[in-house]
Design a protein around this motif. Structure first.
Motif, PDB file in Angstrom:
ATOM      1  N   UNK A 197      14.275 -64.507  19.020  1.00  0.00           N
ATOM      2  CA  UNK A 197      13.411 -65.205  18.088  1.00  0.00           C
ATOM      3  C   UNK A 197      11.988 -65.394  18.567  1.00  0.00           C
ATOM      4  N   UNK A 198      11.579 -64.637  19.582  1.00  0.00           N
ATOM      5  CA  UNK A 198      10.235 -64.797  20.139  1.00  0.00           C
ATOM      6  C   UNK A 198       9.190 -63.943  19.428  1.00  0.00           C
ATOM      7  N   UNK A 199       9.625 -62.971  18.646  1.00  0.00           N
ATOM      8  CA  UNK A 199       8.719 -62.212  17.788  1.00  0.00           C
ATOM      9  C   UNK A 199       9.317 -62.176  16.392  1.00  0.00           C
ATOM     10  N   UNK A 200       8.468 -61.898  15.421  1.00  0.00           N
ATOM     11  CA  UNK A 200       8.900 -61.945  14.019  1.00  0.00           C
ATOM     12  C   UNK A 200       9.240 -60.577  13.452  1.00  0.00           C
ATOM     13  N   UNK A 201       8.878 -59.524  14.171  1.00  0.00           N
ATOM     14  CA  UNK A 201       9.161 -58.186  13.681  1.00  0.00           C
ATOM     15  C   UNK A 201       8.509 -57.150  14.560  1.00  0.00           C
ATOM     16  N   UNK A 202       8.588 -55.890  14.117  1.00  0.00           N
ATOM     17  CA  UNK A 202       8.018 -54.794  14.899  1.00  0.00           C
ATOM     18  C   UNK A 202       7.865 -53.565  14.020  1.00  0.00           C
ATOM     19  N   UNK A 203       6.826 -52.782  14.316  1.00  0.00           N
ATOM     20  CA  UNK A 203       6.662 -51.452  13.690  1.00  0.00           C
ATOM     21  C   UNK A 203       7.044 -50.453  14.767  1.00  0.00           C
ATOM     22  N   UNK A 204       8.122 -49.708  14.530  1.00  0.00           N
ATOM     23  CA  UNK A 204       8.758 -48.920  15.588  1.00  0.00           C
ATOM     24  C   UNK A 204       9.186 -47.550  15.083  1.00  0.00           C
ATOM     25  N   UNK A 205       9.410 -46.609  16.010  1.00  0.00           N
ATOM     26  CA  UNK A 205      10.062 -45.343  15.665  1.00  0.00           C
ATOM     27  C   UNK A 205      11.578 -45.476  15.805  1.00  0.00           C
ATOM     28  N   UNK A 206      12.286 -44.489  15.274  1.00  0.00           N
ATOM     29  CA  UNK A 206      13.734 -44.441  15.472  1.00  0.00           C
ATOM     30  C   UNK A 206      14.063 -43.996  16.896  1.00  0.00           C
ATOM     31  N   UNK A 207      15.144 -44.515  17.499  1.00  0.00           N
ATOM     32  CA  UNK A 207      16.208 -45.313  16.879  1.00  0.00           C
ATOM     33  C   UNK A 207      15.968 -46.806  16.909  1.00  0.00           C
ATOM     34  N   UNK A 208      14.755 -47.242  17.312  1.00  0.00           N
ATOM     35  CA  UNK A 208      14.551 -48.682  17.486  1.00  0.00           C
ATOM     36  C   UNK A 208      14.518 -49.422  16.167  1.00  0.00           C
ATOM     37  N   UNK A 209      14.038 -48.793  15.105  1.00  0.00           N
ATOM     38  CA  UNK A 209      14.149 -49.409  13.785  1.00  0.00           C
ATOM     39  C   UNK A 209      15.607 -49.724  13.487  1.00  0.00           C
TER      40      UNK A 209
END
Length: 359
Positions: A197-209
């Motif tokens: 819960x320390x970040x609210x989101x992320x813009x990532x490549x797969x497979x991290x999405x």
């Protein structure tokens, strides 16, 4: 918001026309900026890549021995990276000769060097990036004050996020300030921070999405495919140091052929490719992906040697919007002659450099 529903077998169909020549491993010759018949095969090729599903052609090329087969007596060594700027540092320092990488770091090194550093010689992957967020963030407006991670400052996903946020009316800066706080973070750490819960989101490549969605309960707020015509945007290209390309066109041609063969192998082995990709990810990271994560990740990517050069001026504009890129021209960024020579040999259609280089 529509979601891509491609599966690996459909990916195979998407690339089949280009890659009907699976298994061919001959190296074509093509002009370089110097003597078109000059150069010698290199004794070594030092290749960079990321342990991501978006780098599956690299993973398969190594896992199945495809690259070493086409390189013959040239010794292949490899190095893994978390994101593009780190790979560019290694390329610029002469620590590696070529790398699978995102488009924005490729653009940056070309502009910063005045066109002297490197050339894109092929594409590898399109698609497979998204903004995922925690429960409660149901619209762009809800992002105000949020903390969003990206793989590294100036990498392709970092630029995409900052440019998109600007379009939504938000400010950001490269030190984490602004209306939305962008925090470049190593991908595995991003997963942990999101779970805590320390970040609210992320813009990532797969497979991290898919890892954040399946393993951590995130939801997709923006699938990057929805932001591009026909959903086609480059995620991974093959970038080579210009001096290496000039000195060793035969070796680079073999690498390009290996990339084609790896893409073709994925298309021809739809049933077993996921397991082989996962085997290489396990070897590189110490832990493979769950079946659910891998299936979801592969459903959002397409493998193709077309680098989609027509999108790169837009990517330049995004980098300028994001404040991570200097002014400059990208004319000359592409050298697709080796790739198109190989495609032409097999009667496959050539790909375009979009007026930004040689083809």
């Amino acid at each position: 918001m529509k979601k891509p529903t491609r599966i690996l077998t459909l990916t195979a169909l998407a690339v089949a026309s280009m890659l009907a020549f699976a298994g061919c491993s001959s190296a074509a010759s093509a002009d370089t900026d110097g003597d078109p018949t000059g150069g010698t095969p290199a004794t070594e090729l030092r290749l960079g890549y990321f342990a991501n599903v978006t780098h599956a052609p690299a993973l398969i090329g190594l896992q199945e021995g495809i690259f070493q087969k086409v390189l013959g007596d040239t010794t292949l060594t490899t190095q893994t990276f978390n994101a593009g700027p780190a790979a560019i540092e290694a390329l610029s320092a002469g620590a590696i000769d070529a790398t699978f990488i995102g488009p924005n770091p490729s653009i940056n090194t070309f502009i910063q060097s005045g066109g002297a550093s490197a050339r894109i010689v092929a594409g590898a992957t399109t698609g497979g990036a998204a903004l995922v967020v925690r429960e409660g963030i149901d619209s762009p407006a809800a992002l105000k004050g949020a903390t969003i991670a990206t793989p590294q400052l100036g990498n392709t996903q970092d630029v995409a996020l900052r440019s998109w946020l600007k379009d939504q009316g938000f400010t950001t800066d490269t030190t984490g300030g602004g209306d939305v706080h962008v925090t470049p973070t190593e991908n595995a750490q991003t997963l942990t921070l999101f779970q805590q819960g320390q970040i609210d989101g992320a813009w990532l490549p797969e497979p991290w999405v898919s890892r954040l969605v399946v393993d951590a309960g995130a939801r997709v707020l923006v699938d990057e495919a929805d932001l591009w015509p026909n959903g086609a945007f480059p995620t991974t290209v093959l970038l080579v140091r210009k001096d290496y390309l000039d000195a060793h066109p035969q070796t680079v041609s073999a690498l390009v052929q290996g990339n084609l063969d790896a893409i073709s192998w994925i298309a021809d082995h739809a049933d077993t490719a996921p397991a082989e990709i996962n085997a290489k990810l396990t070897a590189d990271t110490g832990k493979g992906l769950s079946e659910a994560v891998l299936a979801r990740a592969l459903a959002h990517v397409t493998f193709s040697a077309d680098p989609h050069a027509e999108t790169f001026q837009t990517l330049v504009d995004h980098g300028r919007d994001a404040g991570t890129q200097k002014k400059g021209s990208i004319e000359g960024l592409f050298d697709l002659r080796l790739l198109n020579g190989l495609l032409t040999e097999k009667g496959a259609p050539a790909v375009s450099a979009g007026g930004l280089g040689k083809e």
